[in-house]
Design a protein around this motif. Structure first.
Motif, short mmCIF file in Angstrom:
data_model
loop_
_atom_site.label_atom_id
_atom_site.label_comp_id
_atom_site.label_asym_id
_atom_site.label_seq_id
_atom_site.Cartn_x
_atom_site.Cartn_y
_atom_site.Cartn_z
N ARG A 193 0.83 -1.21 0.00
CA ARG A 193 0.00 0.00 0.00
C ARG A 193 0.86 1.26 0.00
NH1 ARG A 193 -4.56 -1.98 4.34
NH2 ARG A 193 -5.89 -3.01 2.81
N ILE A 194 1.92 1.26 0.78
CA ILE A 194 2.80 2.43 0.84
C ILE A 194 3.55 2.59 -0.48
CG2 ILE A 194 4.81 3.43 2.00
CD1 ILE A 194 2.07 3.60 3.49
N THR A 195 3.95 1.48 -1.08
CA THR A 195 4.60 1.55 -2.39
C THR A 195 3.65 2.17 -3.42
OG1 THR A 195 6.01 -0.33 -1.90
CG2 THR A 195 5.67 0.18 -4.23
N LEU A 196 2.39 1.76 -3.40
CA LEU A 196 1.39 2.34 -4.30
C LEU A 196 1.22 3.84 -4.04
CD1 LEU A 196 -0.87 2.16 -6.43
CD2 LEU A 196 -2.41 1.51 -4.56
N ALA A 197 1.14 4.22 -2.77
CA ALA A 197 0.99 5.64 -2.42
C ALA A 197 2.18 6.45 -2.94
CB ALA A 197 0.86 5.80 -0.91
N CYS A 198 3.38 5.93 -2.77
CA CYS A 198 4.57 6.63 -3.25
C CYS A 198 4.52 6.80 -4.77
CB CYS A 198 5.84 5.87 -2.85
SG CYS A 198 6.21 5.94 -1.09
N ARG A 199 4.16 5.75 -5.47
CA ARG A 199 4.09 5.84 -6.94
C ARG A 199 3.05 6.86 -7.38
NH1 ARG A 199 4.56 -0.44 -8.04
NH2 ARG A 199 6.82 -0.60 -7.94
N MET A 200 1.90 6.86 -6.71
CA MET A 200 0.86 7.82 -7.08
C MET A 200 1.34 9.26 -6.87
SD MET A 200 -2.61 5.98 -5.72
CE MET A 200 -3.72 7.23 -6.38
N MET A 201 2.03 9.50 -5.77
CA MET A 201 2.53 10.85 -5.50
C MET A 201 3.64 11.21 -6.48
SD MET A 201 2.29 11.35 -1.38
CE MET A 201 3.20 9.89 -0.95
N HIS A 255 3.79 10.36 -9.46
CA HIS A 255 3.15 10.62 -10.76
C HIS A 255 2.14 11.76 -10.70
CE1 HIS A 255 4.94 6.70 -11.62
NE2 HIS A 255 5.00 7.17 -12.86
N GLY A 256 2.20 12.56 -9.64
CA GLY A 256 1.46 13.81 -9.61
C GLY A 256 0.19 13.85 -8.80
N GLU A 257 -0.20 12.78 -8.14
CA GLU A 257 -1.41 12.84 -7.32
C GLU A 257 -1.14 13.71 -6.10
OE1 GLU A 257 -4.77 13.17 -6.15
OE2 GLU A 257 -4.70 11.76 -7.83
N GLU A 258 -1.90 14.77 -5.95
CA GLU A 258 -1.70 15.72 -4.86
C GLU A 258 -2.53 15.39 -3.62
OE1 GLU A 258 0.29 18.49 -4.68
OE2 GLU A 258 1.19 17.87 -6.57
N ARG A 259 -3.70 14.82 -3.82
CA ARG A 259 -4.62 14.64 -2.71
C ARG A 259 -4.38 13.31 -2.00
NH1 ARG A 259 -10.28 15.41 -4.99
NH2 ARG A 259 -10.75 14.77 -2.88
N LEU A 260 -4.06 13.40 -0.72
CA LEU A 260 -3.76 12.20 0.06
C LEU A 260 -5.01 11.34 0.24
CD1 LEU A 260 -1.46 10.73 1.39
CD2 LEU A 260 -1.99 11.92 3.51
N ASP A 261 -6.20 11.93 0.26
CA ASP A 261 -7.41 11.12 0.40
C ASP A 261 -7.61 10.21 -0.81
OD1 ASP A 261 -7.99 13.51 -1.03
OD2 ASP A 261 -10.13 13.21 -0.71
N VAL A 262 -7.24 10.67 -1.99
CA VAL A 262 -7.32 9.85 -3.20
C VAL A 262 -6.32 8.70 -3.10
CG1 VAL A 262 -6.95 9.81 -5.70
CG2 VAL A 262 -8.12 11.75 -4.64
N VAL A 263 -5.12 9.00 -2.65
CA VAL A 263 -4.08 7.98 -2.47
C VAL A 263 -4.55 6.95 -1.44
CG1 VAL A 263 -1.72 7.58 -1.66
CG2 VAL A 263 -2.22 9.54 -3.13
N ALA A 264 -5.12 7.42 -0.35
CA ALA A 264 -5.57 6.52 0.71
C ALA A 264 -6.67 5.59 0.23
CB ALA A 264 -6.05 7.33 1.91
N ARG A 265 -7.62 6.11 -0.52
CA ARG A 265 -8.70 5.26 -1.03
C ARG A 265 -8.17 4.22 -2.01
NH1 ARG A 265 -11.68 9.92 -1.16
NH2 ARG A 265 -11.40 10.19 -3.38
N GLY A 309 10.71 8.86 6.38
CA GLY A 309 11.13 9.97 7.23
C GLY A 309 10.58 11.30 6.77
N LEU A 310 9.68 11.27 5.77
CA LEU A 310 9.13 12.50 5.20
C LEU A 310 7.62 12.54 5.32
CD1 LEU A 310 11.12 12.41 1.86
CD2 LEU A 310 11.57 13.94 3.77
N THR A 311 7.07 13.74 5.39
CA THR A 311 5.63 13.91 5.29
C THR A 311 5.23 13.71 3.84
OG1 THR A 311 5.80 16.27 4.82
CG2 THR A 311 5.65 15.63 7.16
N PRO A 312 3.95 13.53 3.54
CA PRO A 312 3.55 13.41 2.14
C PRO A 312 3.99 14.61 1.29
CG PRO A 312 1.78 12.63 3.52
CD PRO A 312 2.82 13.24 4.43
N GLY A 313 3.85 15.83 1.83
CA GLY A 313 4.30 17.02 1.09
C GLY A 313 5.80 17.01 0.85
N GLY A 314 6.56 16.61 1.85
CA GLY A 314 8.01 16.51 1.71
C GLY A 314 8.40 15.46 0.70
N TYR A 315 7.68 14.35 0.70
CA TYR A 315 7.95 13.29 -0.28
C TYR A 315 7.68 13.79 -1.69
CZ TYR A 315 8.26 8.76 -2.47
OH TYR A 315 8.63 7.72 -3.28
#
Length: 79
Positions: A26-34, A36-46, A65-71
């Motif tokens: 799940r975290i790997t998917l979230a990282c890839r989405m971010m 590739h430009g996904e800004e909204r964490l709620d979309v990533v979470a769903r 070690g980073l926040t989503p914005g920092g990542y």
């Protein structure tokens, strides 16, 4: 096969539990989405499972070690 046997064999082969493996995916998917430009964490979470933003935020910080914005800032190429 009992749950205890399954977890034991899973851990022996992959070095983690089924839940740990799922969380990592799940975290790997979230990282890839971010990346590739996904800004909204709620979309990533769903997209990655249970839809609250708390879990991906916490797990991402623990892994990188980073926040989503920092990542996002780190993984976005400068233009």
């Amino acid at each position: 096969m009992s749950p205890v046997t399954l977890h034991g064999r899973f851990r022996a082969r992959l070095g983690t539990t089924p839940r740990g493996r799922l969380t990592e995916r799940r975290i790997t998917l979230a990282c890839r989405m971010m990346e590739h430009g996904e800004e909204r964490l709620d979309v990533v979470a769903r997209a990655g499972g249970p839809g609250t933003t708390t879990n991906p935020r916490t797990r991402l910080r623990r892994r990188t070690g980073l926040t989503p914005g920092g990542y996002r800032r780190r993984s976005t190429p400068t233009r």
